[in-house]
Design a protein around this motif. Sequence first.
Motif, PDB file in Angstrom:
ATOM      1  N   ARG A  16     -23.775 -73.686 -57.100  1.00 50.62           N
ATOM      2  CA  ARG A  16     -22.309 -73.858 -56.433  1.00 50.62           C
ATOM      3  C   ARG A  16     -22.683 -72.843 -55.177  1.00 50.62           C
ATOM      4  O   ARG A  16     -22.194 -73.339 -53.920  1.00 50.62           O
ATOM      5  N   TRP A  17     -23.089 -71.661 -55.466  1.00 49.62           N
ATOM      6  CA  TRP A  17     -23.293 -70.486 -54.273  1.00 49.62           C
ATOM      7  C   TRP A  17     -24.433 -71.154 -53.400  1.00 49.62           C
ATOM      8  O   TRP A  17     -24.161 -71.227 -52.114  1.00 49.62           O
ATOM      9  N   TYR A  49     -22.545 -73.882 -44.971  1.00 49.74           N
ATOM     10  CA  TYR A  49     -22.459 -72.845 -43.806  1.00 49.74           C
ATOM     11  C   TYR A  49     -23.671 -73.280 -42.955  1.00 49.74           C
ATOM     12  O   TYR A  49     -23.171 -73.078 -41.746  1.00 49.74           O
ATOM     13  N   THR A  50     -24.822 -73.201 -43.453  1.00 44.57           N
ATOM     14  CA  THR A  50     -25.839 -73.299 -42.528  1.00 44.57           C
ATOM     15  C   THR A  50     -25.988 -74.501 -41.862  1.00 44.57           C
ATOM     16  O   THR A  50     -26.079 -74.513 -40.495  1.00 44.57           O
ATOM     17  N   THR A  73     -25.141 -74.554 -37.628  1.00 47.30           N
ATOM     18  CA  THR A  73     -25.999 -75.124 -36.778  1.00 47.30           C
ATOM     19  C   THR A  73     -25.502 -76.575 -36.161  1.00 47.30           C
ATOM     20  O   THR A  73     -25.862 -76.574 -34.989  1.00 47.30           O
ATOM     21  N   VAL A  74     -24.489 -77.171 -36.776  1.00 49.56           N
ATOM     22  CA  VAL A  74     -24.115 -78.286 -36.038  1.00 49.56           C
ATOM     23  C   VAL A  74     -22.928 -77.938 -35.109  1.00 49.56           C
ATOM     24  O   VAL A  74     -22.870 -78.828 -34.008  1.00 49.56           O
ATOM     25  N   TYR A 126     -25.487 -68.743 -37.437  1.00 46.20           N
ATOM     26  CA  TYR A 126     -25.556 -68.640 -38.937  1.00 46.20           C
ATOM     27  C   TYR A 126     -25.949 -67.335 -39.512  1.00 46.20           C
ATOM     28  O   TYR A 126     -25.488 -66.390 -40.165  1.00 46.20           O
ATOM     29  N   LEU A 127     -27.163 -67.061 -39.005  1.00 44.19           N
ATOM     30  CA  LEU A 127     -28.076 -65.906 -39.629  1.00 44.19           C
ATOM     31  C   LEU A 127     -27.123 -64.518 -39.130  1.00 44.19           C
ATOM     32  O   LEU A 127     -27.041 -63.751 -39.954  1.00 44.19           O
TER      33      LEU A 127
END
Length: 169
Positions: free
Chosen positions: A1-2, A9-10, A14-15, A67-68
């Motif tokens: 799940r995590w 999120y990644t 990114t999108v 994201y990072l």
Amino acid sequence: RWLQRMWAYTVGFTVLPHVGGFLGWFFNRKEIPVWYEKLKKPSWCPSRKVFPLAWTVLYTGMGYASYLIWNDLGGCSSKAVIPLGLYGAQLALNWAWPPFFFGARNLKMALIDILCLDSLAIGMMCSWYRINKVATLLMVPYLGWLAMATCLTLRIWKDNPEQKPGKSE
């Protein structure tokens, strides 16, 4: 799940830059062959075919870098306000450039936009450097492209008299 959440999120971060880039292209695509091709441009102006590939690479790197930063700062914490706020502001100016340039055919406003964008992008990278050097390095090609695009916008503005929308000279 995590893992699923982190993957979402990644991908989302990114999108995200691609969304505004695509919308800018979609709403202004008809102006490119009609108006843009008739503008006087310097010999070093990239071919129209280069732009979609370049922006795909740049937006992907930019989105992943954001994201990072978001991840390293623990999400939308108070520590993230300035670094991600600068990112959001420069992204908004990035998305605003095509409507100014192609939609309104307002070369002066496009130039003002990109000069402000340059400042925000540099500020963003400075704020990111202590947080994540990889994210900062992912933005270097974008900064290089912005430098070229700024010079190109300035040159086109100087070499082409302002026209009002609707005129097709």
